[in-house]
Design a protein around this motif. Structure first.
Motif, PDB file in Angstrom:
ATOM      1  N   ARG A  24      54.075  34.068  32.730  1.00  0.00           N
ATOM      2  CA  ARG A  24      52.708  33.616  32.954  1.00  0.00           C
ATOM      3  C   ARG A  24      51.831  34.840  33.199  1.00  0.00           C
ATOM      4  O   ARG A  24      52.204  35.737  33.951  1.00  0.00           O
ATOM      5  CB  ARG A  24      52.628  32.648  34.135  1.00  0.00           C
ATOM      6  N   VAL A  25      50.693  34.875  32.556  1.00  0.00           N
ATOM      7  CA  VAL A  25      49.776  36.001  32.709  1.00  0.00           C
ATOM      8  C   VAL A  25      49.092  35.961  34.067  1.00  0.00           C
ATOM      9  O   VAL A  25      48.893  36.986  34.712  1.00  0.00           O
ATOM     10  CB  VAL A  25      48.735  35.997  31.570  1.00  0.00           C
ATOM     11  N   SER A  26      48.727  34.757  34.499  1.00  0.00           N
ATOM     12  CA  SER A  26      48.131  34.599  35.821  1.00  0.00           C
ATOM     13  C   SER A  26      48.603  33.291  36.435  1.00  0.00           C
ATOM     14  O   SER A  26      48.964  32.346  35.720  1.00  0.00           O
ATOM     15  CB  SER A  26      46.599  34.625  35.743  1.00  0.00           C
ATOM     16  N   VAL A  27      48.604  33.250  37.756  1.00  0.00           N
ATOM     17  CA  VAL A  27      48.998  32.054  38.504  1.00  0.00           C
ATOM     18  C   VAL A  27      48.028  31.865  39.655  1.00  0.00           C
ATOM     19  O   VAL A  27      47.399  32.821  40.125  1.00  0.00           O
ATOM     20  CB  VAL A  27      50.435  32.155  39.053  1.00  0.00           C
ATOM     21  N   LEU A  28      47.919  30.640  40.138  1.00  0.00           N
ATOM     22  CA  LEU A  28      47.186  30.383  41.369  1.00  0.00           C
ATOM     23  C   LEU A  28      48.069  30.733  42.564  1.00  0.00           C
ATOM     24  O   LEU A  28      49.302  30.711  42.453  1.00  0.00           O
ATOM     25  CB  LEU A  28      46.775  28.916  41.436  1.00  0.00           C
ATOM     26  N   PRO A  58      47.896  36.853  48.603  1.00  0.00           N
ATOM     27  CA  PRO A  58      46.444  36.761  48.424  1.00  0.00           C
ATOM     28  C   PRO A  58      46.074  36.886  46.943  1.00  0.00           C
ATOM     29  O   PRO A  58      46.826  37.449  46.144  1.00  0.00           O
ATOM     30  CB  PRO A  58      45.914  37.963  49.219  1.00  0.00           C
ATOM     31  N   GLU A  59      44.916  36.358  46.593  1.00  0.00           N
ATOM     32  CA  GLU A  59      44.413  36.550  45.235  1.00  0.00           C
ATOM     33  C   GLU A  59      44.289  38.044  44.944  1.00  0.00           C
ATOM     34  O   GLU A  59      44.009  38.838  45.840  1.00  0.00           O
ATOM     35  CB  GLU A  59      43.034  35.900  45.099  1.00  0.00           C
ATOM     36  N   GLY A  60      44.504  38.429  43.689  1.00  0.00           N
ATOM     37  CA  GLY A  60      44.349  39.826  43.342  1.00  0.00           C
ATOM     38  C   GLY A  60      45.196  40.229  42.160  1.00  0.00           C
ATOM     39  O   GLY A  60      45.880  39.409  41.533  1.00  0.00           O
ATOM     40  N   ARG A 118      45.230  34.562  40.348  1.00  0.00           N
ATOM     41  CA  ARG A 118      43.825  34.319  40.067  1.00  0.00           C
ATOM     42  C   ARG A 118      43.181  33.425  41.131  1.00  0.00           C
ATOM     43  O   ARG A 118      43.858  32.736  41.887  1.00  0.00           O
ATOM     44  CB  ARG A 118      43.652  33.674  38.691  1.00  0.00           C
ATOM     45  N   SER A 119      41.864  33.423  41.127  1.00  0.00           N
ATOM     46  CA  SER A 119      41.091  32.644  42.083  1.00  0.00           C
ATOM     47  C   SER A 119      40.862  31.235  41.546  1.00  0.00           C
ATOM     48  O   SER A 119      40.488  31.060  40.383  1.00  0.00           O
ATOM     49  CB  SER A 119      39.744  33.316  42.348  1.00  0.00           C
ATOM     50  N   ALA A 120      41.060  30.246  42.394  1.00  0.00           N
ATOM     51  CA  ALA A 120      40.821  28.864  41.990  1.00  0.00           C
ATOM     52  C   ALA A 120      39.334  28.596  41.823  1.00  0.00           C
ATOM     53  O   ALA A 120      38.928  27.749  41.025  1.00  0.00           O
ATOM     54  CB  ALA A 120      41.415  27.911  43.019  1.00  0.00           C
ATOM     55  N   SER A 121      38.500  29.316  42.573  1.00  0.00           N
ATOM     56  CA  SER A 121      37.050  29.174  42.476  1.00  0.00           C
ATOM     57  C   SER A 121      36.419  30.554  42.511  1.00  0.00           C
ATOM     58  O   SER A 121      36.880  31.442  43.231  1.00  0.00           O
ATOM     59  CB  SER A 121      36.508  28.333  43.627  1.00  0.00           C
ATOM     60  N   THR A 122      35.366  30.736  41.715  1.00  0.00           N
ATOM     61  CA  THR A 122      34.625  31.997  41.722  1.00  0.00           C
ATOM     62  C   THR A 122      33.264  31.845  42.385  1.00  0.00           C
ATOM     63  O   THR A 122      32.473  32.775  42.392  1.00  0.00           O
ATOM     64  CB  THR A 122      34.435  32.512  40.284  1.00  0.00           C
ATOM     65  N   ARG A 123      32.997  30.686  42.930  1.00  0.00           N
ATOM     66  CA  ARG A 123      31.679  30.388  43.483  1.00  0.00           C
ATOM     67  C   ARG A 123      31.311  31.369  44.596  1.00  0.00           C
ATOM     68  O   ARG A 123      32.083  31.602  45.525  1.00  0.00           O
ATOM     69  CB  ARG A 123      31.658  28.956  44.020  1.00  0.00           C
ATOM     70  N   GLY A 124      30.122  31.954  44.462  1.00  0.00           N
ATOM     71  CA  GLY A 124      29.609  32.864  45.474  1.00  0.00           C
ATOM     72  C   GLY A 124      30.257  34.229  45.469  1.00  0.00           C
ATOM     73  O   GLY A 124      30.035  35.007  46.405  1.00  0.00           O
ATOM     74  N   ARG A 125      31.012  34.552  44.440  1.00  0.00           N
ATOM     75  CA  ARG A 125      31.780  35.804  44.452  1.00  0.00           C
ATOM     76  C   ARG A 125      31.523  36.665  43.209  1.00  0.00           C
ATOM     77  O   ARG A 125      31.030  36.184  42.192  1.00  0.00           O
ATOM     78  CB  ARG A 125      33.270  35.493  44.572  1.00  0.00           C
ATOM     79  N   TYR A 166      39.262  36.968  41.292  1.00  0.00           N
ATOM     80  CA  TYR A 166      40.101  37.664  40.325  1.00  0.00           C
ATOM     81  C   TYR A 166      40.498  36.710  39.201  1.00  0.00           C
ATOM     82  O   TYR A 166      41.012  35.621  39.450  1.00  0.00           O
ATOM     83  CB  TYR A 166      41.357  38.214  41.009  1.00  0.00           C
ATOM     84  N   LEU A 167      40.277  37.148  37.954  1.00  0.00           N
ATOM     85  CA  LEU A 167      40.688  36.403  36.769  1.00  0.00           C
ATOM     86  C   LEU A 167      41.235  37.388  35.750  1.00  0.00           C
ATOM     87  O   LEU A 167      41.124  38.608  35.914  1.00  0.00           O
ATOM     88  CB  LEU A 167      39.508  35.646  36.141  1.00  0.00           C
ATOM     89  N   THR A 168      41.832  36.872  34.676  1.00  0.00           N
ATOM     90  CA  THR A 168      42.149  37.673  33.503  1.00  0.00           C
ATOM     91  C   THR A 168      41.238  37.228  32.372  1.00  0.00           C
ATOM     92  O   THR A 168      40.575  36.185  32.448  1.00  0.00           O
ATOM     93  CB  THR A 168      43.610  37.511  33.063  1.00  0.00           C
ATOM     94  N   SER A 169      41.212  38.008  31.294  1.00  0.00           N
ATOM     95  CA  SER A 169      40.391  37.626  30.153  1.00  0.00           C
ATOM     96  C   SER A 169      40.826  36.287  29.567  1.00  0.00           C
ATOM     97  O   SER A 169      39.995  35.534  29.048  1.00  0.00           O
ATOM     98  CB  SER A 169      40.417  38.729  29.091  1.00  0.00           C
TER      99      SER A 169
END
Length: 511
Positions: free
Chosen positions: A111-115, A183-185, A206-213, A282-285
């Motif tokens: 998996r490239v990213s996980v929660l 932690p996310e990162g 990855r982050s489940a939400s990007t709101r406010g960040r 934090y996300l990936t493309s």
């Protein structure tokens, strides 16, 4: 301009490809290449592809014995649970000290990213009798969060060649990793063979939400495009460019250290961002999908971020048009248009995968577009009074412009401001590299560094190419200025530029 030789840019930056892995005879599978390219994958973010869906990572491997750091003992070892490290010296040893022989140890994540709290599997091949794995959260304070117990070393079968795509999808899982407590990162899992050889496996929590960040995006599609493991990338193959792959997969290790692109173009930017004190996500493309950027304050593209699908580009464009600020800390961003098919990237560089310039230039979004490779020049500040350069010193920084540079084009937004102009000799063609800033009608600010050495420059003399400590101070301060101002919301609302008199060229996603 097309740039099939751009792979050599990484060689100039010390990012050479690994030698080829032995490739087995072609493997009979149904090929999506024979049919029209499908729409992008609709699998869950970070777990793309039927293979991941069919084999849930929650099922522990019978061969795995994962030991959480700080909680030794048989019970903990059997569970495979991961917990934050609180041991003294947990940040001391993330670096690789010995690569060893070419295939002494190598691996990849399914998996490239996980929660946070989700699991992923490591598929590892080694000639050593045993190995261990340690996970480090990278950033301002790299910290070990997990380690496995001793695991049996297995030499996995050679890479397989499916048409022209190299894959290790037939490898068997070695250990299942539970990210509970992480932690996310951005993370590097270091594989340590009992013989002393080491490699990295990158994973993003990855982050489940990007709101406010402010959202930091790991450019994994570009990492994979340049990945020469197995002897083929989107740039090189047997016989050179003509033997390149037209499709590549995440089901294989990365070449070299396993994380050369992350370390060259992203790690230092993440460290600066984490020291800035702004709220980060934090996300990936691959995670740039509908809804991923809802409520975000800004999105940061790292130092080398070329490969974008229509859906990825649409996610950034829609975010900008809702007032989300964008920062491109490199050059050549959004250059190649790709198709995604599960864990596969398709890009032939001939008919179906052409530069975005051919239809909708990247400059309409980024503010400028790719112009030169190889470029080698001093970076020249032209607007030292701009708020992005507030608190910086100096106007000329040797070696900071290169090895790819962007330039303003006639199709750049009408409101674009040129903050730096760096004269470059582009293979005998006189040109210039530019740094730009514009504000969209939504009030969003968009910054583009226009040089792939912006993040490298944060390392000062360790960047090479004549870059100095003054460049490190300059790029770090300018980046902090961007992050702290962009974290407040749409730039225009906070006095960081004026709305353009007319809308910039809009980039609409292709169907």
């Amino acid at each position: 301009m097309r740039k099939p030789i751009a792979a050599l840019a990484l060689l100039a930056l010390g990012c050479g490809a690994a030698a080829p892995h032995a490739v087995a005879a072609p493997h009979a599978v149904a090929s999506p290449w024979a049919a029209p390219w499908p729409r992008e994958a609709v699998a869950p973010v970070g777990a793309v592809g039927a293979r991941a869906a069919a084999s849930p990572p929650a099922a522990a491997s019978p061969r795995a014995e994962a030991t959480p750091v700080g909680r030794p003992g048989p019970r903990a070892a059997a569970s495979g649970a991961a917990v934050p490290v609180r041991e003294p010296g947990a940040r001391a040893s993330w670096r690789i000290t010995r690569l060893g022989a070419e295939h002494e140890i190598e691996g990849y994540a399914d998996r490239v990213s996980v929660l946070p709290g989700e699991r992923f599997r490591l598929l590892v091949s080694t000639t050593a009798p045993a190995f261990t794995a340690r996970a480090f959260r990278m950033g301002a304070r790299p910290t070990q969060v997990w380690r496995s117990g001793p695991l049996p070393g297995v030499r996995q079968p050679p890479a397989q060649l499916v048409e022209d795509m190299v894959t290790a999808a037939h490898w068997k899982p070695s250990v299942t990793v539970d990210t509970t407590g992480w932690p996310e990162g951005a993370y590097l899992v270091r594989l340590d063979a009992s013989t002393g050889a080491q490699r990295y496996v990158p994973v993003t929590v990855r982050s489940a939400s990007t709101r406010g960040r402010v959202v930091l995006v790991n450019a994994v599609t570009t990492w994979q495009a340049y990945n020469g493991w197995g002897g083929r990338s989107l740039y090189q193959g047997p016989g050179g460019f003509a033997g390149r792959s037209r499709k590549i997969t995440f089901d294989r290790p990365y070449d070299g250290t396993g994380a050369r692109h992350f370390l060259a173009f992203e790690r230092d930017a993440i460290a600066v961002a984490e020291r800035s004190g702004v709220p980060l996500a934090y996300l990936t493309s691959l995670d740039l999908r509908p809804g991923a950027l809802d409520g975000a304050r800004a999105v940061v593209s790292p130092g080398h971020d070329e490969y974008y699908s229509p859906g990825m580009r649409a996610a950034l464009t829609r975010a900008r048009d809702r007032g989300v600020n964008l920062a491109f800390l490199g050059a050549g961003a959004v250059f190649w248009r790709i198709a995604l098919y599960g864990r596969m990237i398709m890009c032939d560089k001939e008919n179906r995968c052409l530069p975005w310039q051919a239809s909708e230039p990247e400059s309409a979004l980024v503010g400028q577009g790719f112009d030169c490779y190889p470029a080698e020049a001093a970076y020249m500040v032209r607007r030292p009074g701009h708020w992005i350069f507030e608190g910086t010193r100096g106007r000329r920084f040797p070696g900071l412009a290169g090895v790819e540079t962007d330039r303003v084009s006639p199709r750049s937004p009408s409101a674009v401001q040129v903050l730096a102009r760096s004269p470059v000799d582009c293979g005998g063609r006189a040109s210039e590299g530019t740094t730009t800033y514009y504000t969209a009608p939504s009030g969003a600010g968009v910054f583009a560094a226009g040089t792939t050495r912006w993040v490298c420059g944060m390392r000062g003399r360790r960047c090479g190419h004549g870059v100095t400590g003054a460049a490190a101070a300059f790029t770090r301060r300018a980046t902090r200025n961007l992050l702290t101002r962009f974290a407040q919301g749409p730039a225009v609302r906070h006095g960081l530029g004026r709305s353009p008199a007319r809308p910039p060229a809009r980039s609409r996603p292709a169907s």
